[in-house]
Design an enzyme around this catalytic site. Structure first.
Site, PDB file in Angstrom:
ATOM      1  N   GLY A 194      53.985  94.563  48.746  1.00  0.00           N
ATOM      2  CA  GLY A 194      52.748  95.028  49.346  1.00  0.00           C
ATOM      3  C   GLY A 194      52.615  94.508  50.757  1.00  0.00           C
ATOM      4  O   GLY A 194      53.315  93.581  51.167  1.00  0.00           O
ATOM      5  N   GLY A 195      51.713  95.105  51.509  1.00  0.00           N
ATOM      6  CA  GLY A 195      51.442  94.654  52.863  1.00  0.00           C
ATOM      7  C   GLY A 195      50.445  93.513  52.880  1.00  0.00           C
ATOM      8  O   GLY A 195      50.023  93.001  51.832  1.00  0.00           O
ATOM      9  N   ASP A 201      55.975  83.066  45.127  1.00  0.00           N
ATOM     10  CA  ASP A 201      55.149  83.682  46.170  1.00  0.00           C
ATOM     11  C   ASP A 201      55.394  82.915  47.477  1.00  0.00           C
ATOM     12  O   ASP A 201      54.861  81.828  47.662  1.00  0.00           O
ATOM     13  CB  ASP A 201      53.681  83.613  45.765  1.00  0.00           C
ATOM     14  CG  ASP A 201      52.798  84.522  46.590  1.00  0.00           C
ATOM     15  OD1 ASP A 201      53.300  85.119  47.553  1.00  0.00           O
ATOM     16  OD2 ASP A 201      51.588  84.616  46.274  1.00  0.00           O
ATOM     17  N   SER A 251      49.478  89.436  45.736  1.00  0.00           N
ATOM     18  CA  SER A 251      49.492  88.136  45.059  1.00  0.00           C
ATOM     19  C   SER A 251      48.549  88.130  43.862  1.00  0.00           C
ATOM     20  O   SER A 251      48.874  87.567  42.807  1.00  0.00           O
ATOM     21  CB  SER A 251      49.108  87.032  46.042  1.00  0.00           C
ATOM     22  OG  SER A 251      50.113  86.850  47.017  1.00  0.00           O
ATOM     23  N   ARG A 300      47.198  91.445  52.802  1.00  0.00           N
ATOM     24  CA  ARG A 300      45.904  91.618  52.141  1.00  0.00           C
ATOM     25  C   ARG A 300      45.846  92.874  51.270  1.00  0.00           C
ATOM     26  O   ARG A 300      44.786  93.470  51.074  1.00  0.00           O
ATOM     27  CB  ARG A 300      44.774  91.659  53.180  1.00  0.00           C
ATOM     28  CG  ARG A 300      44.492  90.308  53.828  1.00  0.00           C
ATOM     29  CD  ARG A 300      43.851  89.379  52.803  1.00  0.00           C
ATOM     30  NE  ARG A 300      43.410  88.138  53.413  1.00  0.00           N
ATOM     31  CZ  ARG A 300      44.083  87.002  53.383  1.00  0.00           C
ATOM     32  NH1 ARG A 300      45.264  86.955  52.771  1.00  0.00           N
ATOM     33  NH2 ARG A 300      43.608  85.915  53.937  1.00  0.00           N
ATOM     34  N   HIS A 356      44.392  80.247  47.250  1.00  0.00           N
ATOM     35  CA  HIS A 356      45.376  80.608  46.240  1.00  0.00           C
ATOM     36  C   HIS A 356      45.290  79.650  45.055  1.00  0.00           C
ATOM     37  O   HIS A 356      45.318  80.067  43.893  1.00  0.00           O
ATOM     38  CB  HIS A 356      46.787  80.571  46.838  1.00  0.00           C
ATOM     39  CG  HIS A 356      47.227  81.876  47.415  1.00  0.00           C
ATOM     40  ND1 HIS A 356      48.137  82.697  46.789  1.00  0.00           N
ATOM     41  CD2 HIS A 356      46.880  82.512  48.558  1.00  0.00           C
ATOM     42  CE1 HIS A 356      48.330  83.779  47.518  1.00  0.00           C
ATOM     43  NE2 HIS A 356      47.581  83.688  48.606  1.00  0.00           N
ATOM     44  N   ARG A 357      45.213  78.373  45.334  1.00  0.00           N
ATOM     45  CA  ARG A 357      45.170  77.364  44.264  1.00  0.00           C
ATOM     46  C   ARG A 357      43.929  77.534  43.389  1.00  0.00           C
ATOM     47  O   ARG A 357      43.991  77.410  42.167  1.00  0.00           O
ATOM     48  CB  ARG A 357      45.188  75.956  44.860  1.00  0.00           C
ATOM     49  CG  ARG A 357      46.549  75.491  45.365  1.00  0.00           C
ATOM     50  CD  ARG A 357      46.455  74.060  45.872  1.00  0.00           C
ATOM     51  NE  ARG A 357      47.742  73.549  46.296  1.00  0.00           N
ATOM     52  CZ  ARG A 357      48.615  72.959  45.485  1.00  0.00           C
ATOM     53  NH1 ARG A 357      48.314  72.825  44.198  1.00  0.00           N
ATOM     54  NH2 ARG A 357      49.762  72.506  45.940  1.00  0.00           N
TER      55      ARG A 357
END
Length: 406
Positions: free
Chosen positions: A235-236, A307, A242, A238, A277-278
């Site tokens: 994916g690009g 990732d 993820s 945003r 992310h976390r």
């Protein structure tokens, strides 16, 4: 034949959240498209025409549409309070009750029912058929409180998989869900589009959804979906790639999250990205920061989420001097090709479940520098080589996952 076990049959009179799907007067896109087979009444289960788990509006008509009758029901058990107008109890049906936590009932039909305390209210029910088939039914948003490993696997689990994927992960960790357990999602709400999208998301979790009126044979696991062992999510920026990758593993325990981006000391904006992310990862996941992916993929162990491959490539190109034209021509290109071959071979040989994220580049402006164009080209080659070793490949655009393979 005499001596054969008779299967326990469960008819799902409804599979939706308590308000049903579509929700009354809800203008959202999911509700607008939840029509026909994708429309769902509030979840209710009819077990062997003898036990009704949750009495919902229109249960008698739902049973009739499915070719069943509530006339033989000996017990009606509730798993959670009913919001809204009072539900009328059809004539001849026993009065609905909620069994106290820990209490076990034995029906005249030979079914045994044990009430389970939940961590978020409500009551779960573990049902054992006359010949030993076992099913577990959990209320919306619930998980059995105090469940400890090791626990014998159920044949059928009906739970709020979309709303509580962590509960499915904990059931797996305790042994309550095994490789042949049929996990069926119920209490489905407007969190996710129905039809192909909900089926895709549930299949990634080793679960499935069925239309209202479906009858399931407890212990028949031919329909249990196979979870892809290797998946690449492209994916690009945003795009939601993820989030999609994390969603694929949130129903599994002990996931290893491999962050290839490092800490980038002094870069506060990068630190905020890492922190976000976390925060959204399940607390049971472990995190390691490394670009040395080959030994990680070679190890036996729980699922691993990488990732991302684009940052791995940046590090690999740094290591071989790929940004300098002279170094690139004088062995840098050959060295990078070897690193990519080693990584691709590692994912080919991997025995653990692998989900990897990478950027899809090359669809926009051509980079102005030779090094930028080189990176774009090498990432395209890496993505293609990695994808060739994956059972499933997804492209995420504007938060929507398009299945390219699998």
């Amino acid at each position: 034949m005499p001596g054969e076990n008779r299967s326990v049959d469960v008819t799902l009179l409804g599979t939706g959240a308590p308000p049903g799907l579509p929700r009354p007067d809800c203008p959202c896109a999911v509700c607008a498209t939840a029509l026909g087979r994708d429309a769902r009444a509030a979840t209710a289960l009819l077990v062997d025409d003898a036990l009704l788990l949750d009495l919902t509006p229109g249960a008698a008509f739902a049973a009739a549409r499915a070719g069943h009758s509530l006339g033989g029901v000996r017990q009606v058990l509730l798993s959670h309070p009913h919001d809204g107008p009072a539900v009328e109890v059809p004539a001849g049906l026993p009065q609905p009750v909620r069994v106290p936590d820990g209490r076990e009932l034995t029906l005249l039909t030979g079914h045994r029912v044990r009430a389970l305390a939940m961590d978020a209210g409500g009551t779960g029910y573990a049902v054992t058929g006359p010949d030993g088939q076992r099913l577990l039914y959990l209320p919306p948003g619930g998980f059995p409180a105090g469940l400890e490993a090791p626990t014998r696997a159920y044949h059928l689990v009906l739970a709020d998989v979309v709303g509580r994927p962590d509960a499915l992960a904990r059931l797996r960790a305790a042994g309550a869900v095994g490789p042949t357990t049929d996990v069926v999602a119920v209490h489905l709400d407007h969190d996710v589009p129905q039809g192909a999208e909900v089926a895709r998301r549930l299949a990634a979790a080793g679960a499935r959804a069925v239309p209202d009126g479906t009858t399931l044979a407890v212990g028949a696991y031919e329909e249990v979906p196979d979870v892809p062992r290797r998946t690449l999510v492209l994916g690009g920026a945003r795009s939601g790639k993820s989030v999609e990758a994390e969603r694929r593993l949130e129903a599994f325990p002990d996931v290893l999250y491999v962050a290839t981006g490092g800490t980038r000391g002094g870069d506060s904006e990068w630190a905020r990205r890492v922190a976000l992310h976390r925060e959204r990862r399940p607390g049971s996941w472990r995190t390691t920061e490394t670009t040395d992916l080959v030994p990680v993929l070679a190890e036996e162990g729980p699922p691993v989420l990488v990732d991302c491959l684009s940052l791995w490539l940046t590090d690999a190109m740094d290591a071989v001097g790929a940004w300098d034209d002279a170094e690139w021509a004088d062995g840098g290109e050959k060295a990078l090709r070897e690193r990519v071959r080693e990584l691709v071979a590692a994912v080919r040989d991997a025995r653990r479940t692998v989900v990897a994220v990478s950027n899809e580049v090359g669809s926009g402006i051509v980079p102005a520098t030779a090094s930028g164009r080189r990176y774009r080209d090498e990432l395209g080659r890496l993505n293609a080589a990695f994808a060739a070793e994956c059972e499933q490949v997804l492209l995420v655009v504007a938060g929507q996952a398009l299945v390219l393979r699998g």
